[in-house]
Structures are given as C-alpha cells and as structure tokens.
Write an enzyme that holds these catalytic residues in place. Sequence first.
Site, PDB file in Angstrom:
ATOM      1  N   GLU A 130       4.960   3.084   0.787  1.00 33.54           N
ATOM      2  CA  GLU A 130       5.417   4.472   0.723  1.00 33.54           C
ATOM      3  C   GLU A 130       6.433   4.775  -0.385  1.00 33.54           C
ATOM      4  OE1 GLU A 130       5.533   2.544   3.449  1.00 33.54           O
ATOM      5  OE2 GLU A 130       7.423   2.762   4.548  1.00 33.54           O
ATOM      6  N   ASN A 131       6.978   3.757  -1.029  1.00 35.26           N
ATOM      7  CA  ASN A 131       7.825   4.064  -2.187  1.00 35.26           C
ATOM      8  C   ASN A 131       7.015   4.643  -3.340  1.00 35.26           C
ATOM      9  OD1 ASN A 131       6.842   1.330  -2.088  1.00 35.26           O
ATOM     10  ND2 ASN A 131       8.045   0.858  -3.890  1.00 35.26           N
TER      11      ASN A 131
END
Lengths: 219, 232
Positions: A47-48
Amino acid sequence: MALSREQMAQRVAQELRDGFYVNLGIGIPTLVANYVPEGMDVMLQSENGLLGMGAFPTEETLDADMINAGKQTVTAVAGASIFSSAESFAMIRGGHVDLTVLGAFEVDVNGNIASWMIPNKLVKGMGGAMDLVAGADNIIVTMTHASKSGESKLLSNCSLPLTGKGCIKKVLTDLAWLEIENGCFVLKERAPGVSIEEIKEKTAGELIVPDHVPEMTFA
Amino acid sequence: MAGFDKVVVSYEEAMSGLEDGMTIIAGGFGLCGIPENLIAEIKRRQTKGLTVVSNNCGVDGFGLGILLEDKQIKKMIASYVGENALFEQQLLNGELEVDLTPQGTLAEKMRAGGAGIPAFYTATGVGTPVAEGKETRSFHDREYLLEESITGDFAIVKGWKADRFGNVIYRHTAQNFNPLAATAGKITVVEVEEIVEVGELEPSQIHTPGIYVDRVIQGSFEKRIEKVTVRS
C-alpha cells in the site's frame, strides 16, 4: 492439532486464483506469498505504492528506494508498477484489489473487526488497515482462535475499538475456517485433528456447526 | 532567481520563511523518500510549535524523529508512529498531540488539499474511533465519513531528479506521499539527488509538474534503511 503459522498461510493460499491482485498484511498474511500454487500468477500490492512486489533483494541489489508497506526492502517483479500513496489507496478503496489478507485481535458475528488499538496500551496507529477493510470485498482475517490466556477472539461484539464495521466475511484461525453469515459464525472446516467441541468451546460468538465439517487438507 | 528558475543553493534559503506554529506537510514512508536535509534544516532553525503532517515520524535520531529531540513538534498527524521511543515518551507526557489518521485518508487529505477540494467522503473509518465527531452521510445504502483535506504552510518533499523549473520525478517507492505533499504546501520545497537542465526530463514522465514547486535544492542523502531484508 492447531495449525502452525505456515499451515495457516498455506490454507489461505488455497483461496488464491490466477490473475488475482492481492494485498497481504504483516505477519502470517505475508507468509501466504510463499505458497502461491505452481503455475498461478498473482500480483502483490503493497500500500505504500507498489503493485507487483517481488522477493527480498540480495545484498547486491539492496535499494533504499524499494520498500514494502512493512518497510522491508523488496524487489519488483516484471510487469510491476509504482505510484503514489493516493493512487495506491484509490486501488484499495475503489475495490480493485481481489483479495486482502490481514491479522486481527478480534472479529465478531456482525463482521466487525478490531485490529489496531488496545485501550490503555500505547497506540501506534492504524496504518492502512482501516482503508483496506473498508475498501475490499474479499477479505480473509488470520488470527489465533483464542488468546494465550484462552479467551475467544471470535465474539458476539468486539470489545476493542473497531478497525472496520460489518466488513469481514471469512476468518481463518489456527483451529478453523469460518465464514460469517446472517450474524453467525459458520464452521466450514476444522484443522486436522481438532475437535468440533474444542472449536465450540473457544468460540464466544454464535456458532453454526453444519452436519459435516471437513478437515482441512494440505498438499 | 529569475522566471521559472526555482533552484536555491542553500538549505537556509530553502526553508526561509518558516516560523513557529506553522504546519509542515512532509513526504516519505518510513525512512524511504524522506526530505532528510530539509528536516535537518528545520532542526537547525529550532522552529517550535510545529504541526507536522506525515505518514510516520521517523525513528530516534533520524528523519522527523530529530525534531522531537528539542520538542519542536506540537502536533503530529500520521497513520503510524510506532518506531521511536522519544515519540512514545512525549506522547505519554502530554508534550505531543497526535491525530492518528488512516493512511489512505491521509494521502487523500493531502491530494484533495492540493486540488482545492475542502473535504471528501470515504467509507474508511466508519464505526471506528476515527469517526468520532465527524459528519456522516449515506450514498447508495452505505455510510461514509466526511473528512477534511489538509494544506500546509510548507511542504517538504524528496525527489530523485528535478529540472530548474521544478518538474520532479521520484525513484521507485520513494515516491509514496511525496507528490501529494508537493501539491499541498503554500511553499513547496523539493530536495533532489540531481538537478538537470530544463528539457532533459521527458514531459510525459514528470510526476510533479513545476507549477506546484517553489524551491528546488540539490542535496546528498544518507538514505538510511529501516529494515534491511535480504534473501538468503
């Protein structure tokens, strides 16, 4: 026997399908990547801002600019894409990720999940967990069935502050595979050698036990 | 400086105008892609009472963590802050205020702030402590929270390359929150590994167009890794 962490990962991996985009949380969910069936293509979302997360690098290919959401150094597979965190959460919130696997402290019969905050203990933050549970349709929660002191984590009502409301339908514990239907846990499979009695005893929320509950099988 | 030339040559100049009590939006995820020299300049200036908006707050002794050493941060808006002992200590002492915000909501707050959108609805956080005191509304039979966007007096950003006009590209996952932060500062300062001449960057590959950027500076970076993980 209760499942080991590796067996839990193996069981979750049976839910993968060819062509799935998958987000794996920290802990047992991360191990699922080790059990992707041969010949199946799965792309891991971090998710980064990385879609197509690969293996850990070697000492030679270590790169400070290539990390996953757990802040570990990683590589990207061929066909990967990298983007901003807003784009990443657009994918997540917009329901584009096919499967999300994450850990929890508690789950209840209404599909509520608590996974980030224990009152009177230091709160580190929810990270992306609230976005993941709100955005995904297909979520598997992995956790032990009961705490070390024997208290059930499968409840009528979560006692801890929630991460998400009414969003969980599937739970894999070290004892059982359960699905949440109409405000009840339904026992779908049990770990090899684990009795229905033990599962009943360790499930505080209402549990429906079908006539036949198969044992999990591992290749 | 003339025309569109955004290049500054000193960190002092890069952070000129920073005052006590301001809000700073910082790019970076963990220690990846953090504007480490701009943070060091904020420490050197000893600016106090800051509100800092960033996914994380560095670690003890590096990144935003160094601003805790002299209690320069009054309030932190972040999604995950578990990595430093000093943070924990100041939080428990009541010296530091923390607003924990879901990661995707935080990213969107920056994006929306920079895009002139004052607030947006999201399902993230409904039914959780995050929803307390927030307006909700139902769309298509689902409940959503109204989340306000964020803008800052300064945005501090780490890029890979920039041209003199402030067009920026990021390297690998060091992109993270950086392009979002870049849009949301009244004054946006970008530090990069390399400044190139105008025309060298392919226009269609620019991540942050120069219109968002006020100052560009070339620095050298330690690029500390939080969790070195290699395969055996």
